[in-house]
Design a protein around this motif. Structure first.
Motif, mmCIF file in Angstrom:
data_model
loop_
_atom_site.group_PDB
_atom_site.id
_atom_site.type_symbol
_atom_site.label_atom_id
_atom_site.label_comp_id
_atom_site.label_asym_id
_atom_site.label_seq_id
_atom_site.Cartn_x
_atom_site.Cartn_y
_atom_site.Cartn_z
ATOM 1 N N VAL A 156 -2.445 14.794 -8.588
ATOM 2 C CA VAL A 156 -1.178 14.886 -7.890
ATOM 3 C C VAL A 156 -1.261 15.519 -6.737
ATOM 4 N N ARG A 157 -0.232 15.332 -5.692
ATOM 5 C CA ARG A 157 -0.241 16.002 -4.724
ATOM 6 C C ARG A 157 0.426 17.142 -4.790
ATOM 7 N N SER A 158 -0.447 18.528 -4.515
ATOM 8 C CA SER A 158 -0.080 19.803 -5.082
ATOM 9 C C SER A 158 1.385 20.362 -4.496
ATOM 10 N N ASN A 317 -4.206 6.781 2.169
ATOM 11 C CA ASN A 317 -4.591 6.745 0.746
ATOM 12 C C ASN A 317 -4.055 7.922 -0.095
ATOM 13 N N GLU A 318 -2.443 7.523 -0.024
ATOM 14 C CA GLU A 318 -1.800 8.695 -0.532
ATOM 15 C C GLU A 318 -2.167 9.083 -1.824
ATOM 16 N N VAL A 319 -2.266 10.360 -2.009
ATOM 17 C CA VAL A 319 -2.520 10.863 -3.622
ATOM 18 C C VAL A 319 -1.574 10.218 -4.647
ATOM 19 N N PHE A 324 9.233 3.757 -5.551
ATOM 20 C CA PHE A 324 9.245 2.488 -4.968
ATOM 21 C C PHE A 324 8.424 2.456 -3.832
ATOM 22 N N THR A 325 9.088 1.697 -2.696
ATOM 23 C CA THR A 325 8.129 1.544 -1.372
ATOM 24 C C THR A 325 7.937 2.983 -0.638
ATOM 25 N N PHE A 326 8.884 3.909 -0.880
ATOM 26 C CA PHE A 326 9.044 5.132 -0.142
ATOM 27 C C PHE A 326 7.781 5.643 0.578
ATOM 28 N N ARG A 327 6.770 5.838 -0.686
ATOM 29 C CA ARG A 327 5.301 6.522 -0.273
ATOM 30 C C ARG A 327 4.497 5.439 -0.675
ATOM 31 N N SER A 328 4.031 4.538 0.322
ATOM 32 C CA SER A 328 3.192 3.445 -0.055
ATOM 33 C C SER A 328 1.697 3.859 0.611
ATOM 34 N N GLN A 424 15.223 12.173 1.918
ATOM 35 C CA GLN A 424 13.958 12.172 2.331
ATOM 36 C C GLN A 424 13.748 11.665 3.803
ATOM 37 N N GLU A 425 12.600 11.837 4.449
ATOM 38 C CA GLU A 425 12.345 11.461 5.818
ATOM 39 C C GLU A 425 12.235 9.644 6.154
ATOM 40 N N LEU A 426 13.029 9.583 7.065
ATOM 41 C CA LEU A 426 12.778 7.935 7.435
ATOM 42 C C LEU A 426 11.970 8.022 8.924
ATOM 43 N N GLU A 427 12.259 8.979 9.561
ATOM 44 C CA GLU A 427 11.649 9.229 10.920
ATOM 45 C C GLU A 427 11.570 10.415 11.438
ATOM 46 N N ASP A 471 9.222 0.336 6.187
ATOM 47 C CA ASP A 471 9.516 0.205 4.919
ATOM 48 C C ASP A 471 10.376 1.269 4.306
ATOM 49 N N ARG A 472 10.339 2.437 4.899
ATOM 50 C CA ARG A 472 11.377 3.261 4.110
ATOM 51 C C ARG A 472 12.611 3.047 4.590
ATOM 52 N N LEU A 473 12.836 2.166 6.054
ATOM 53 C CA LEU A 473 14.045 1.894 6.453
ATOM 54 C C LEU A 473 14.699 0.679 5.554
HETATM 55 P P1 ATP Z 1 5.750 12.224 4.903
HETATM 56 O O1 ATP Z 1 5.899 14.041 5.168
HETATM 57 O O2 ATP Z 1 6.856 11.934 4.132
HETATM 58 O O3 ATP Z 1 4.381 12.014 4.078
HETATM 59 P P2 ATP Z 1 4.901 12.030 7.356
HETATM 60 O O4 ATP Z 1 5.872 13.236 8.000
HETATM 61 O O5 ATP Z 1 3.534 12.162 7.440
HETATM 62 O O6 ATP Z 1 5.755 11.606 6.198
HETATM 63 P P3 ATP Z 1 4.498 10.714 9.770
HETATM 64 O O7 ATP Z 1 3.219 10.963 10.060
HETATM 65 O O8 ATP Z 1 5.407 11.374 10.721
HETATM 66 O O9 ATP Z 1 5.259 10.905 8.349
HETATM 67 O O10 ATP Z 1 5.088 9.100 9.884
HETATM 68 C C1 ATP Z 1 5.853 8.622 10.672
HETATM 69 C C2 ATP Z 1 6.887 7.647 9.909
HETATM 70 O O11 ATP Z 1 5.745 6.832 8.945
HETATM 71 C C3 ATP Z 1 7.524 8.455 8.353
HETATM 72 O O12 ATP Z 1 8.911 9.268 9.087
HETATM 73 C C4 ATP Z 1 7.685 7.323 7.522
HETATM 74 O O13 ATP Z 1 8.877 6.742 7.747
HETATM 75 C C5 ATP Z 1 6.636 6.426 7.829
HETATM 76 N N1 ATP Z 1 5.421 6.862 6.768
HETATM 77 C C6 ATP Z 1 4.636 7.696 6.719
HETATM 78 N N2 ATP Z 1 3.988 7.950 5.598
HETATM 79 C C7 ATP Z 1 4.354 6.803 4.648
HETATM 80 C C8 ATP Z 1 4.061 6.180 3.390
HETATM 81 N N3 ATP Z 1 2.965 6.795 2.926
HETATM 82 N N4 ATP Z 1 4.864 5.165 3.168
HETATM 83 C C9 ATP Z 1 5.688 4.743 3.611
HETATM 84 N N5 ATP Z 1 6.251 5.384 5.033
HETATM 85 C C10 ATP Z 1 5.409 6.158 5.660
#
Ligand code: ATP
Length: 609
Positions: A156-158, A317-319, A324-328, A424-427, A471-473
């Motif tokens: 898991v991501r700590s 390679n997200e931990v 859903f697609t938010f963190r892919s 959560q973050e979009l941009e 994808d987040r958008l």
């Molecule tokens: P987070 O903190 O959520 O991991 P980040 O700050 O690392 O995001 P950035 O490196 O700034 O993200 O990347 C810019 C944008 O790319 C993010 O705002 C997000 O919309 C998108 N993004 C980043 N990581 C992912 C992911 N694993 N899946 C989908 N979209 C992503």
């Protein structure tokens, strides 16, 4: 506003499936409920806010489940490789999703390049020279803290453990038993012997209740368990442990100390596949822009300030990919690097740098320094999101605090969206100084300086970087558009209408075209003529099957803003004055109006452009 009113308004909006309330409102509402009805009523699930108060906002699980199911049912988003059991963190876009995504990318590209004189585009490769990632810092520092569960071995991501716990179904039950300073140990023991034990078999309290319960009771009596988090840590910590244990969200076991895990996907270039041949799938599109800065500068007639933008795939390679697609692990980014003069050069050229509070952000001006440019891009991007259908009230600007900023960033604003699972973050929009170009200058040995004729000086430009995830958008647009409403049909029967209220600009299908009856050749012929009139200009969907009401509902679910029905009036059966007119039905209001076929194209183009 008094608590009673807050309670009523927040509960009503939650029941209407709107975005969940903020943590403050949620806490207030639950406190009010407990004061009125007592804790047992809350524990019994008597309140619709059966959510977690540890996360920033309450996750609206049922709304999210409905959205995920609609995405699959209507061909918006599918799990990648589904017939082989799927691949975690990878998603495919179906016919509707592919159109939606294409529309969004085209709108972004158009707003950045075609509608402006000061930005040009780039399309670079995914695999680039590995030294780029050394220079950018990704090889050494692009990592997330990762913990492993000592019991179930899951990773898991700590830094996301508590957020993950907040989204678990067991947490809701637990919260009622350990709410702020009020730890009900007897109820906990019952829970541990039943549902709790099943959900968290490796929690210290579940494994050894006789040993852990007295410690928890004593800590509660001493007022040490003043938050649900503190209480859960106490339940997770075996007697005699040297430090509080963070529980695994999957089984309650003990998590290891965080260790860095590099997120870049590695591959090899060429057949030898030795360590010398290691390359990476790009974790962001931005670096290609920096390394092509000089080429673009020399081949396009651009002058600082100007930008280079790119849309493309990125891989991390997200931990723990989730939500859903938010963190892919594979996703697309839309990134702009906007190169500006350093403040001292602005000052030298025009005498002084504009102050943020005095600058009008309407039109870029020669005296803008990094602060005004940064604010300008935050505003510009917020307006763009509104223009494609995200309400301002669903968005938030988060200005990172000084101690949160990356070492090279002067300011970073995250544009956040209120997803059903939390805000959560979009941009991210960062003022990155000259860090990137300077790094590449040092590592490549090639000058990245720009000769500014106006100022008669050379410098490495500074940069403002608005970096958005496609994808987040897409997910935000679907969440924003999704609605279930009760409607009454002509027979007076009430039913639930599922509708995606996409802005016409992004809607995958712009117009549904229906002949009233498919066995009347004159209606079909006319309907096909209307289809052929419209389809060179927009995505249309021709549908001749089923009752007209059902056809409307199908398009409502697909988010189609308009439907056109060709009936007997159209073919002149009810008099020449009605000939060549059609019914135009509006998705949101469900209103219908009669319009001429001649005026149809202009009418629809006006709405979708
Ligand atoms: P987070 O903190 O959520 O991991 P980040 O700050 O690392 O995001 P950035 O490196 O700034 O993200 O990347 C810019 C944008 O790319 C993010 O705002 C997000 O919309 C998108 N993004 C980043 N990581 C992912 C992911 N694993 N899946 C989908 N979209 C992503």
């Amino acid at each position: 506003m008094n608590l009673r009113k807050v309670h009523r308004l927040a509960t009503e909006s939650f029941r209407r499936n709107e975005a969940p309330p903020s943590r403050e409102v949620a806490c207030g509402v639950v406190r009010y409920f407990v004061a009125q009805k007592g804790l047992p009523a809350l524990k019994a699930g008597g309140h619709p806010f059966s959510f977690n108060l540890m996360s920033q906002t309450a996750p609206n699980v049922s709304r999210m489940e409905k959205i995920v199911s609609l995405c699959k049912r209507r061909g918006l988003i599918f799990q990648s490789s589904e017939i082989y059991g799927g691949l975690n963190g990878f998603w495919d876009y179906g016919p509707l999703g592919a159109e939606l995504k294409r529309n969004v990318k085209e709108l972004w590209w158009k707003s950045m390049t075609r509608l402006r004189d000061d930005i040009v585009g780039l399309e670079a490769t995914i695999i680039m020279h590995p030294k780029i990632w050394k220079a950018s810092g990704h090889v050494d520092t692009f990592s997330d803290p990762m913990s492993t569960c000592r019991s179930c071995k899951k990773l898991v991501r700590s830094d996301q453990v508590w957020e993950m716990i907040g989204a678990t179904p067991w947490n809701t039950a637990l919260e009622g038993l350990v709410s702020e300073g009020n730890v009900d140990v007897e109820a906990l023991l019952k829970w541990g012997a039943g549902k709790g034990g099943k959900a968290l078999p490796n929690l210290a309290f579940v494994q050894k209740p006789d040993e852990v319960a007295p410690v928890v009771r004593a800590a509660g009596a001493a007022g040490k368990l003043d938050s649900a988090k503190a209480a859960l840590e106490a339940l997770a910590t075996p007697v005699g442990a040297s430090a509080p244990v963070t529980p695994c969200p999957h089984c309650g076991g003990e998590l290891t100390e965080p260790r860095p895990f590099n997120l870049m996907f590695k591959t090899y270039v060429g057949p030898a596949a030795t360590e010398e041949d290691v390359a990476y799938l790009r974790p962001e599109t931005a670096q290609a822009i920096f390394v092509q800065f000089k080429n673009v500068l020399e081949t396009s007639r651009v002058k600082v300030p100007f930008g280079i933008c790119q849309i493309g795939k990125a891989f991390r390679n997200e931990v723990t990919p989730r939500n859903f697609t938010f963190r892919s692990r594979e996703f697309e980014q839309m990134e702009l690097e906007f190169f500006i003069k350093p403040d001292e050069v602005v000052e030298k050229s025009v005498g002084s740098v504009a102050k943020l509070e005095e600058a009008s952000l309407e039109e870029p001006a020669a005296n803008w320094g990094w602060e005004v440019w940064h604010k300008y891009w935050v505003e510009t991007r917020m307006r763009w999101y509104e223009g494609i259908g995200l309400k301002r009230s669903s968005l938030e600007e988060y200005w990172q605090k000084k101690d949160e900023l990356a070492h090279y960033a002067r300011a970073t604003v995250d544009i956040l969206y209120r997803f059903p699972f939390g805000t959560q973050e979009l941009e991210g929009i960062a003022a990155r100084g000259d860090f990137d170009l300077t790094q590449h200058q040092q590592h490549s040995g090639k000058s990245q300086e720009y000769f500014d004729q106006e100022a008669n000086t050379k410098y490495v430009p500074h940069v403002i970087e608005p970096s958005a995830g496609v994808d987040r958008l897409i997910l935000a647009l679907i969440c924003e558009a999704f609605e279930e409403e009760q409607v009454t049909d002509e027979k007076g029967q009430t039913e639930t209408r599922t509708v995606l209220r996409f802005h016409p600009r992004v809607a995958p299908i712009k117009v549904g075209i229906f002949p009233l009856l498919k066995n009347k050749p004159e209606l079909v012929k006319k309907a096909l003529e209307v289809r052929d009139l419209l389809r060179p200009h927009m995505n249309v969907y021709y549908d001749d099957s089923g009752a007209i009401g059902r056809r409307y509902r199908r398009q409502d679910e697909a988010g189609t803003p308009f439907c056109v029905t060709i009936d007997f009036d159209t073919v002149g059966e009810n008099g020449p004055e009605k000939a060549d007119t059609v019914t135009l039905r509006h998705r949101d209001s469900m209103q219908q109006e009669r319009v001429t076929i001649d005026g149809l194209l202009a009418r629809l183009m006006g709405a979708i452009l």
